[in-house]
Design an enzyme around this catalytic site. Structure first.
Site, PDB file in Angstrom:
ATOM      1  N   VAL A  11       0.829  -1.204   0.000  1.00 16.52           N
ATOM      2  CA  VAL A  11       0.000   0.000   0.000  1.00 16.52           C
ATOM      3  C   VAL A  11       0.872   1.266   0.000  1.00 16.52           C
ATOM      4  O   VAL A  11       0.651   2.184  -0.788  1.00 16.52           O
ATOM      5  CB  VAL A  11      -0.958  -0.005   1.217  1.00 16.52           C
ATOM      6  CG1 VAL A  11      -1.609   1.351   1.419  1.00 16.52           C
ATOM      7  CG2 VAL A  11      -2.029  -1.068   1.008  1.00 16.52           C
ATOM      8  N   LYS A  35      15.430  -2.952   2.121  1.00 15.23           N
ATOM      9  CA  LYS A  35      14.397  -2.574   1.149  1.00 15.23           C
ATOM     10  C   LYS A  35      14.585  -1.114   0.722  1.00 15.23           C
ATOM     11  O   LYS A  35      14.495  -0.776  -0.467  1.00 15.23           O
ATOM     12  CB  LYS A  35      13.031  -2.742   1.826  1.00 15.23           C
ATOM     13  CG  LYS A  35      11.845  -2.799   0.903  1.00 15.23           C
ATOM     14  CD  LYS A  35      10.578  -2.740   1.752  1.00 15.23           C
ATOM     15  CE  LYS A  35       9.536  -3.701   1.329  1.00 15.23           C
ATOM     16  NZ  LYS A  35       8.330  -3.646   2.132  1.00 15.23           N
ATOM     17  N   THR A 124      -5.580  -0.557   7.370  1.00 19.10           N
ATOM     18  CA  THR A 124      -6.934  -0.980   7.745  1.00 19.10           C
ATOM     19  C   THR A 124      -6.960  -1.150   9.257  1.00 19.10           C
ATOM     20  O   THR A 124      -6.273  -2.024   9.796  1.00 19.10           O
ATOM     21  CB  THR A 124      -7.276  -2.298   7.027  1.00 19.10           C
ATOM     22  OG1 THR A 124      -7.153  -2.081   5.625  1.00 19.10           O
ATOM     23  CG2 THR A 124      -8.683  -2.758   7.356  1.00 19.10           C
ATOM     24  N   CYS A 264      -5.619  -9.331   3.040  1.00 19.52           N
ATOM     25  CA  CYS A 264      -6.712  -8.490   3.559  1.00 19.52           C
ATOM     26  C   CYS A 264      -7.955  -9.262   4.009  1.00 19.52           C
ATOM     27  O   CYS A 264      -8.320  -9.195   5.173  1.00 19.52           O
ATOM     28  CB  CYS A 264      -7.096  -7.457   2.509  1.00 19.52           C
ATOM     29  SG  CYS A 264      -5.778  -6.255   2.254  1.00 19.52           S
ATOM     30  N   LYS A 325      -3.613 -14.676  -5.790  1.00 17.89           N
ATOM     31  CA  LYS A 325      -4.384 -14.385  -7.000  1.00 17.89           C
ATOM     32  C   LYS A 325      -3.397 -14.003  -8.094  1.00 17.89           C
ATOM     33  O   LYS A 325      -2.217 -13.791  -7.812  1.00 17.89           O
ATOM     34  CB  LYS A 325      -5.420 -13.295  -6.739  1.00 17.89           C
ATOM     35  CG  LYS A 325      -4.840 -11.923  -6.444  1.00 17.89           C
ATOM     36  CD  LYS A 325      -5.981 -10.930  -6.378  1.00 17.89           C
ATOM     37  CE  LYS A 325      -5.489  -9.539  -6.107  1.00 17.89           C
ATOM     38  NZ  LYS A 325      -6.527  -8.555  -6.066  1.00 17.89           N
TER      39      LYS A 325
HETATM   40  N1  LIG Z   1      -2.111  -5.134   0.491  1.00 19.98           N
HETATM   41  C1  LIG Z   1      -3.314  -4.706   0.146  1.00 19.98           C
HETATM   42  O1  LIG Z   1      -3.867  -5.078  -0.893  1.00 19.98           O
HETATM   43  C2  LIG Z   1      -4.051  -3.736   1.014  1.00 19.98           C
HETATM   44  C3  LIG Z   1      -5.173  -3.073   0.497  1.00 19.98           C
HETATM   45  C4  LIG Z   1      -5.840  -2.169   1.310  1.00 19.98           C
HETATM   46  C5  LIG Z   1      -5.424  -1.955   2.615  1.00 19.98           C
HETATM   47  N2  LIG Z   1      -4.336  -2.630   3.108  1.00 19.98           N
HETATM   48  C6  LIG Z   1      -3.919  -2.346   4.483  1.00 19.98           C
HETATM   49  O2  LIG Z   1      -2.785  -1.489   4.435  1.00 19.98           O
HETATM   50  C7  LIG Z   1      -1.889  -1.786   5.512  1.00 19.98           C
HETATM   51  C8  LIG Z   1      -0.516  -2.121   4.954  1.00 19.98           C
HETATM   52  O3  LIG Z   1      -0.639  -3.282   4.156  1.00 19.98           O
HETATM   53  P1  LIG Z   1       0.516  -3.755   3.160  1.00 19.98           P
HETATM   54  O4  LIG Z   1      -0.026  -4.900   2.395  1.00 19.98           O
HETATM   55  O5  LIG Z   1       1.075  -2.582   2.452  1.00 19.98           O
HETATM   56  O6  LIG Z   1       1.588  -4.278   4.221  1.00 19.98           O
HETATM   57  P2  LIG Z   1       3.102  -4.677   3.927  1.00 19.98           P
HETATM   58  O7  LIG Z   1       3.436  -5.693   4.948  1.00 19.98           O
HETATM   59  O8  LIG Z   1       3.289  -4.970   2.483  1.00 19.98           O
HETATM   60  O9  LIG Z   1       3.902  -3.316   4.233  1.00 19.98           O
HETATM   61  C9  LIG Z   1       4.093  -2.778   5.491  1.00 19.98           C
HETATM   62  C10 LIG Z   1       5.450  -2.084   5.509  1.00 19.98           C
HETATM   63  O10 LIG Z   1       5.601  -1.402   6.749  1.00 19.98           O
HETATM   64  C11 LIG Z   1       6.940  -1.541   7.162  1.00 19.98           C
HETATM   65  N3  LIG Z   1       7.017  -1.261   8.606  1.00 19.98           N
HETATM   66  C12 LIG Z   1       6.713  -2.072   9.638  1.00 19.98           C
HETATM   67  N4  LIG Z   1       6.888  -1.400  10.807  1.00 19.98           N
HETATM   68  C13 LIG Z   1       7.309  -0.161  10.486  1.00 19.98           C
HETATM   69  C14 LIG Z   1       7.656   0.981  11.236  1.00 19.98           C
HETATM   70  N5  LIG Z   1       7.594   0.980  12.569  1.00 19.98           N
HETATM   71  N6  LIG Z   1       8.049   2.088  10.592  1.00 19.98           N
HETATM   72  C15 LIG Z   1       8.119   2.092   9.243  1.00 19.98           C
HETATM   73  N7  LIG Z   1       7.805   1.049   8.460  1.00 19.98           N
HETATM   74  C16 LIG Z   1       7.400  -0.068   9.085  1.00 19.98           C
HETATM   75  C17 LIG Z   1       7.315  -2.948   6.771  1.00 19.98           C
HETATM   76  O11 LIG Z   1       8.728  -3.115   6.713  1.00 19.98           O
HETATM   77  C18 LIG Z   1       6.634  -3.055   5.395  1.00 19.98           C
HETATM   78  O12 LIG Z   1       7.491  -2.647   4.362  1.00 19.98           O
HETATM   79  C19 LIG Z   1      -2.546  -2.931   6.286  1.00 19.98           C
HETATM   80  O13 LIG Z   1      -3.309  -2.396   7.329  1.00 19.98           O
HETATM   81  C20 LIG Z   1      -3.460  -3.559   5.251  1.00 19.98           C
HETATM   82  O14 LIG Z   1      -4.551  -4.215   5.839  1.00 19.98           O
HETATM   83  C21 LIG Z   1      -3.648  -3.493   2.333  1.00 19.98           C
END
Ligand SMILES: NC(=O)c1ccc[n+]([C@@H]2O[C@H](COP(=O)([O-])OP(=O)(O)OC[C@H]3O[C@@H](n4cnc5c(N)ncnc54)[C@H](O)[C@@H]3O)[C@@H](O)[C@H]2O)c1
Length: 452
Positions: A11, A35, A124, A264, A325
């Protein structure tokens, strides 16, 4: 606008890149230093169609930078987006520790560098989180700030397109100042007239969970219809078309398969169920959704057991598709993880291929699974000499194989298709023994398995 993105995963990276593309200066922060280094060098660390092109342009035009330094990110940003993980806790509740620990640090930074900023929750998060983040920050500072809920609806595999042309943008805030700033930020993305919907924070937080719970329920409902189809001799594809033409139901999200997965739906269904529990309400329909999905993920293994009279020991099986998917390398909660683990425990050896998700699968799969798996570089070598093929993900390249080849190179052309990729008549003409979801089995003797 000067934007900070905290958490540069699926995201965060898409959010940061797309905001940079629309002319904002964006600084993306992550705690994963490796990263961050890769992104600084121009490498996109995830697979997401179309992201590379926008990412490279934003980097070239110096509107997108990366760091591990929170203080720098804070100083350089007017608006900070929290795109942090909210994984399921022990009881299914969303784990807010990532969000709240960052909020705590932001409070300290506000104290050091006062000046109005907007903190936006894009993760979320359960109802009430905006209040919690606000309280955390306010406990450390008297600075002026707003906390906004702005749930993200992008779909992995189409994330850039979804972000660039959202069907709607939901903004939860009671602050006029924040609402104005958020509207200005998102206006370039909704020029064709899709709405920016402003509401209170709690409704906004709940909107995201309601959307995912509704979609998971829709998928699960069709999976149950498919299970009935198998028992009564109907074809779920006909039923799907028959009901999907009703505009009250709609055509999308009606495909039967081996259950929903991904980062999700599973966690968000659990989390909203948990929130309801906390407030003394039993969200009964979601109890069933979760139970049905658990068994649906392994329904293909049950069919294999029936087909092989309970004895899978020593079989070699090909696996097409590992990601949850198509068009993503994400394997979080992918049915493939559960299916391959079960097969490994039943003594099956596997040869697998996925166009993008082999590495992520290898990082996540259990030792017992990996000990029984071999990974191939292409679709066709997977099926050579195997007893059967299992299709877990509907990548495009699996849709149009040379059908005659199965019978030529497999020990027996048995296909367990979890995604209903092939036309039944074509499968029959190609001499396949073809077992899919919610449709009559092809070339399988009726007595062999009652429900397959
Ligand atoms: N992936 C999706 O399709 C999607 C869609 C809508 C909403 N969301 C929501 O968005 C949020 C993030 O999801 P995502 O899939 O991007 O997660 P992700 O795991 O891909 O990314 C999270 C990132 O945050 C970093 N991180 C962790 N702790 C940290 C900190 N203290 N400071 C800085 N960076 C930190 C991690 O290293 C990672 O790169 C979640 O709440 C998810 O439910 C995800």
């Amino acid at each position: 606008m000067k934007i900070g993105v905290i958490g540069t995963g699926y995201v965060g990276l898409v959010t940061g890149t797309c905001f940079a593309d629309s002319g904002n200066d964006v600084i993306c922060l992550d705690i994963d230093a490796d990263k961050v280094e890769r992104m600084k060098k121009g490498e996109v660390p995830i697979y997401e169609p179309g992201l590379n092109r926008v990412f490279e342009r934003a980097l070239r035009e110096k509107r997108l930078t990366f760091t591990t330094d929170l203080e720098k990110t804070f100083r350089e940003s007017e608006t900070l987006f929290l795109c942090l993980p909210t994984p399921p806790g022990a009881n299914g509740q969303a784990d807010l520790s990532f969000v709240l620990s960052v909020a705590d640090k932001l409070g300290e930074l506000f104290n050091e560098y006062p000046g109005y900023k907007i903190i936006v929750n894009k993760s979320t998060v359960p109802v009430g989180t905006a209040d919690k983040v606000r309280e955390k920050i306010a406990s450390k500072t008297d600075a002026e700030f707003d906390v906004v809920s702005n749930p993200e609806f992008l779909r992995e595999g189409a994330a850039v397109e979804d972000f660039m042309k959202p069907e709607r943008v939901v903004v939860g805030t009671r602050s006029e100042r924040a609402a104005e700033a958020m509207t200005a930020l998102y206006e370039p993305f909704v020029r064709s007239g899709n709405p920016i919907i402003i509401m209170d924070e709690r409704s906004s937080e709940l909107t995201k969970y309601a959307a995912n719970a509704m979609l998971a329920t829709k998928i699960t409902f069709m999976n149950e219809i498919a299970n009935i189809c198998e028992r009564v001799g109907a074809d779920v594809d006909n039923v799907r078309i028959g009901i999907g033409t009703d505009s009250r139901i709609g055509k999308r999200f009606l495909f039967a398969g081996i259950g929903y997965g991904g980062s999700c739906f599973p966690k968000d269904v659990q989390a909203i169920h948990h929130t309801a529990d906390e407030y003394g309400y039993n969200f009964r329909i979601l109890d069933s959704v979760m139970k049905v999905n658990e068994s649906q993920k392994l329904s293909i293994v049950e069919k294999m057991k029936l087909f092989y009279n309970g004895n899978l020991q020593g079989k070699t099986v090909g696996i097409w598709g590992l990601s949850f998917k198509p068009e993503t390398d994400d394997i979080r909660e992918a049915p493939s993880l559960y299916i391959t683990e079960q097969l490994a425990k039943l003594g099956v050896k596997m040869k697998a291929y996925d166009p993008e998700a082999i590495k992520t699968f290898q990082d996540a799969a259990s030792d017992v699974t990996l000990a029984n798996m071999e990974f191939m570089n292409d679709r066709d070598s997977v099926i050579e000499g195997v007893d059967a093929l299992v299709i877990c993900t509907e990548w495009n390249e699996f849709r149009r194989p040379v059908m005659d080849r199965f019978a030529k190179v497999m020990k027996e052309p048995v296909i367990f298709d979890g995604r209903n990729l092939y036309d039944l008549k074509r499968a029959e003409e190609s001499g396949l023994i073809y077992i899919s979801v919610g449709r009559p089995s092809v070339n399988v003797h009726k007595s062999k398995m009652a429900t397959v």
